[in-house]
Design a protein around this motif. Structure first.
Motif, PDB file in Angstrom:
ATOM      1  N   ASN A 199       0.812  -1.221   0.000  1.00  0.00           N
ATOM      2  CA  ASN A 199       0.000   0.000   0.000  1.00  0.00           C
ATOM      3  C   ASN A 199       0.848   1.275   0.000  1.00  0.00           C
ATOM      4  O   ASN A 199       0.314   2.380   0.002  1.00  0.00           O
ATOM      5  CB  ASN A 199      -0.939   0.010   1.208  1.00  0.00           C
ATOM      6  CG  ASN A 199      -0.189  -0.018   2.527  1.00  0.00           C
ATOM      7  OD1 ASN A 199       0.854  -0.664   2.646  1.00  0.00           O
ATOM      8  ND2 ASN A 199      -0.713   0.672   3.522  1.00  0.00           N
ATOM      9  N   LYS A 200       2.168   1.115  -0.027  1.00  0.00           N
ATOM     10  CA  LYS A 200       3.069   2.270  -0.023  1.00  0.00           C
ATOM     11  C   LYS A 200       3.867   2.325  -1.312  1.00  0.00           C
ATOM     12  O   LYS A 200       4.067   1.309  -1.989  1.00  0.00           O
ATOM     13  CB  LYS A 200       4.022   2.221   1.183  1.00  0.00           C
ATOM     14  CG  LYS A 200       3.318   2.407   2.522  1.00  0.00           C
ATOM     15  CD  LYS A 200       4.333   2.539   3.657  1.00  0.00           C
ATOM     16  CE  LYS A 200       3.647   2.832   4.976  1.00  0.00           C
ATOM     17  NZ  LYS A 200       4.628   3.032   6.073  1.00  0.00           N
ATOM     18  N   SER A 201       4.361   3.509  -1.641  1.00  0.00           N
ATOM     19  CA  SER A 201       5.160   3.693  -2.850  1.00  0.00           C
ATOM     20  C   SER A 201       6.564   3.131  -2.654  1.00  0.00           C
ATOM     21  O   SER A 201       6.965   2.785  -1.538  1.00  0.00           O
ATOM     22  CB  SER A 201       5.266   5.186  -3.187  1.00  0.00           C
ATOM     23  OG  SER A 201       6.027   5.863  -2.196  1.00  0.00           O
ATOM     24  N   GLU A 202       7.321   3.057  -3.762  1.00  0.00           N
ATOM     25  CA  GLU A 202       8.698   2.585  -3.666  1.00  0.00           C
ATOM     26  C   GLU A 202       9.510   3.487  -2.744  1.00  0.00           C
ATOM     27  O   GLU A 202      10.322   3.008  -1.943  1.00  0.00           O
ATOM     28  CB  GLU A 202       9.342   2.543  -5.052  1.00  0.00           C
ATOM     29  CG  GLU A 202       8.812   1.431  -5.943  1.00  0.00           C
ATOM     30  CD  GLU A 202       9.591   1.326  -7.244  1.00  0.00           C
ATOM     31  OE1 GLU A 202      10.804   1.637  -7.238  1.00  0.00           O
ATOM     32  OE2 GLU A 202       8.997   0.955  -8.272  1.00  0.00           O
ATOM     33  N   GLU A 203       9.311   4.799  -2.852  1.00  0.00           N
ATOM     34  CA  GLU A 203      10.058   5.739  -2.016  1.00  0.00           C
ATOM     35  C   GLU A 203       9.691   5.578  -0.541  1.00  0.00           C
ATOM     36  O   GLU A 203      10.577   5.615   0.336  1.00  0.00           O
ATOM     37  CB  GLU A 203       9.774   7.175  -2.464  1.00  0.00           C
ATOM     38  CG  GLU A 203      10.325   7.549  -3.827  1.00  0.00           C
ATOM     39  CD  GLU A 203       9.509   6.972  -4.983  1.00  0.00           C
ATOM     40  OE1 GLU A 203       8.358   6.530  -4.727  1.00  0.00           O
ATOM     41  OE2 GLU A 203      10.018   6.959  -6.117  1.00  0.00           O
ATOM     42  N   GLU A 204       8.414   5.390  -0.246  1.00  0.00           N
ATOM     43  CA  GLU A 204       7.983   5.217   1.141  1.00  0.00           C
ATOM     44  C   GLU A 204       8.513   3.908   1.705  1.00  0.00           C
ATOM     45  O   GLU A 204       8.946   3.848   2.865  1.00  0.00           O
ATOM     46  CB  GLU A 204       6.459   5.245   1.217  1.00  0.00           C
ATOM     47  CG  GLU A 204       5.854   6.622   0.961  1.00  0.00           C
ATOM     48  CD  GLU A 204       4.353   6.584   0.844  1.00  0.00           C
ATOM     49  OE1 GLU A 204       3.708   7.582   1.245  1.00  0.00           O
ATOM     50  OE2 GLU A 204       3.803   5.570   0.343  1.00  0.00           O
ATOM     51  N   ASN A 205       8.481   2.849   0.901  1.00  0.00           N
ATOM     52  CA  ASN A 205       9.028   1.578   1.361  1.00  0.00           C
ATOM     53  C   ASN A 205      10.522   1.687   1.623  1.00  0.00           C
ATOM     54  O   ASN A 205      11.024   1.174   2.627  1.00  0.00           O
ATOM     55  CB  ASN A 205       8.756   0.482   0.333  1.00  0.00           C
ATOM     56  CG  ASN A 205       7.447  -0.231   0.575  1.00  0.00           C
ATOM     57  OD1 ASN A 205       7.306  -0.996   1.528  1.00  0.00           O
ATOM     58  ND2 ASN A 205       6.465   0.032  -0.273  1.00  0.00           N
ATOM     59  N   MET A 206      11.246   2.353   0.738  1.00  0.00           N
ATOM     60  CA  MET A 206      12.685   2.512   0.932  1.00  0.00           C
ATOM     61  C   MET A 206      12.964   3.261   2.229  1.00  0.00           C
ATOM     62  O   MET A 206      13.844   2.877   3.011  1.00  0.00           O
ATOM     63  CB  MET A 206      13.313   3.238  -0.254  1.00  0.00           C
ATOM     64  CG  MET A 206      14.804   3.558  -0.085  1.00  0.00           C
ATOM     65  SD  MET A 206      15.870   2.084   0.066  1.00  0.00           S
ATOM     66  CE  MET A 206      16.030   1.621  -1.667  1.00  0.00           C
ATOM     67  N   SER A 207      12.214   4.309   2.495  1.00  0.00           N
ATOM     68  CA  SER A 207      12.406   5.071   3.727  1.00  0.00           C
ATOM     69  C   SER A 207      12.167   4.204   4.958  1.00  0.00           C
ATOM     70  O   SER A 207      12.943   4.251   5.928  1.00  0.00           O
ATOM     71  CB  SER A 207      11.465   6.284   3.743  1.00  0.00           C
ATOM     72  OG  SER A 207      11.643   7.040   4.912  1.00  0.00           O
TER      73      SER A 207
END
Length: 262
Positions: free
Chosen positions: A149-157
């Protein structure tokens, strides 16, 4: 907050650090610990390699994609290493040999809180940790938990947040003599340049530095005087000791008790 110590070759200090006024961070996978410089293949839950590496991912490239993503994670950490986590940082014989130009280089003594203030002022958006490194041979292999449910950038963070301790602040017991206190800047994909003004307190010259000649020692002293203290290391009574360097009443450079510098 106290004093922290960074060892480097004399040439690096005089050619780059001193004239620029900056310490440069480096990528995690450019460190000399094999656990950090070698490619990692993370175990994962729900990690969509086919989306992240669209057009490249397949059963044949699965392991390669695991390592590619591991390197992507590593390249989001910028590192700057110091000594003096538990002990006095200026007299670490191993650090002088390995990082201080085989005792011909320098050890830079910094006021930790001022250096961090410099970092925060120049890079107010950067999230960082300055902590003592833990040493253990019982390190677990961390897993990545991808949240669909999160974007690639949010997951990376999120990934960087829960991996920071295991990946950057834990090393094997073979490195414990470094007594490392490490600055970790998170979610940064480029090297940072941290101002050292007002934070650099003392420059220590290694025990073999004076073999470069009296003229070299005097040249270094005159380029540093008024901006930080200068000390020269000596080895006596089977241990390192430090002498201060200052001007006498006639303008001549003399050695003195180190405590007389402060």
């Amino acid at each position: 907050m106290g004093l922290i110590y960074h060892y480097t070759r004399f040439e690096t200090f005089m050619a780059f650090i001193w004239p620029s006024g900056y310490l440069r961070t480096n990528f995690l996978r450019h460190m000399n610990d094999p656990r950090e410089l070698l490619s990692w293949s993370f175990g994962s839950i729900n990690l969509p390699y086919e989306k992240i590496f669209e057009g490249y991912y397949s059963d044949k490239t699965h392991i390669d994609c695991q390592q590619k993503y591991g390197n992507m994670i590593k390249d989001k950490f910028q590192i700057l290493s110091f000594s003096g986590a538990q002990n006095e940082g200026w007299n670490n014989e191993m650090m002088w040999a390995h990082y201080g130009g085989m005792h011909s280089g320098v050890c830079l003594e910094f006021e930790e809180d001022i250096l961090l203030d410099n970092l925060a002022t120049k890079y107010p958006e950067i999230e960082y940790h300055l902590e003592n490194v833990s040493y253990s041979n019982n390190n677990k292999s961390p897993w990545i938990n991808w949240q669909p449910n999160k974007s690639e950038e949010e997951n990376m963070s999120d990934i960087l947040g829960y991996l920071v301790k295991d990946m950057t602040l834990t090393k094997s017991i073979f490195w414990e003599k470094e007594d490392e206190r490490r600055l970790v800047c998170k979610n940064v994909d480029k090297q940072l340049f941290i101002p050292i003004q007002k934070a650099l307190r003392t420059v220590y010259l290694g025990v073999t530095f004076n073999k470069n000649g009296k003229e070299m020692v005097e040249s270094v002293f005159r380029s540093l005087t008024g901006r930080c203290n200068l000390s020269i290391m000596v080895y006596q009574h089977n241990r390192f000791e430090r002498w201060g360097m200052r001007l006498d009443s006639t303008g001549q450079i003399i050695t003195c008790d180190f405590d007389d510098l402060t």
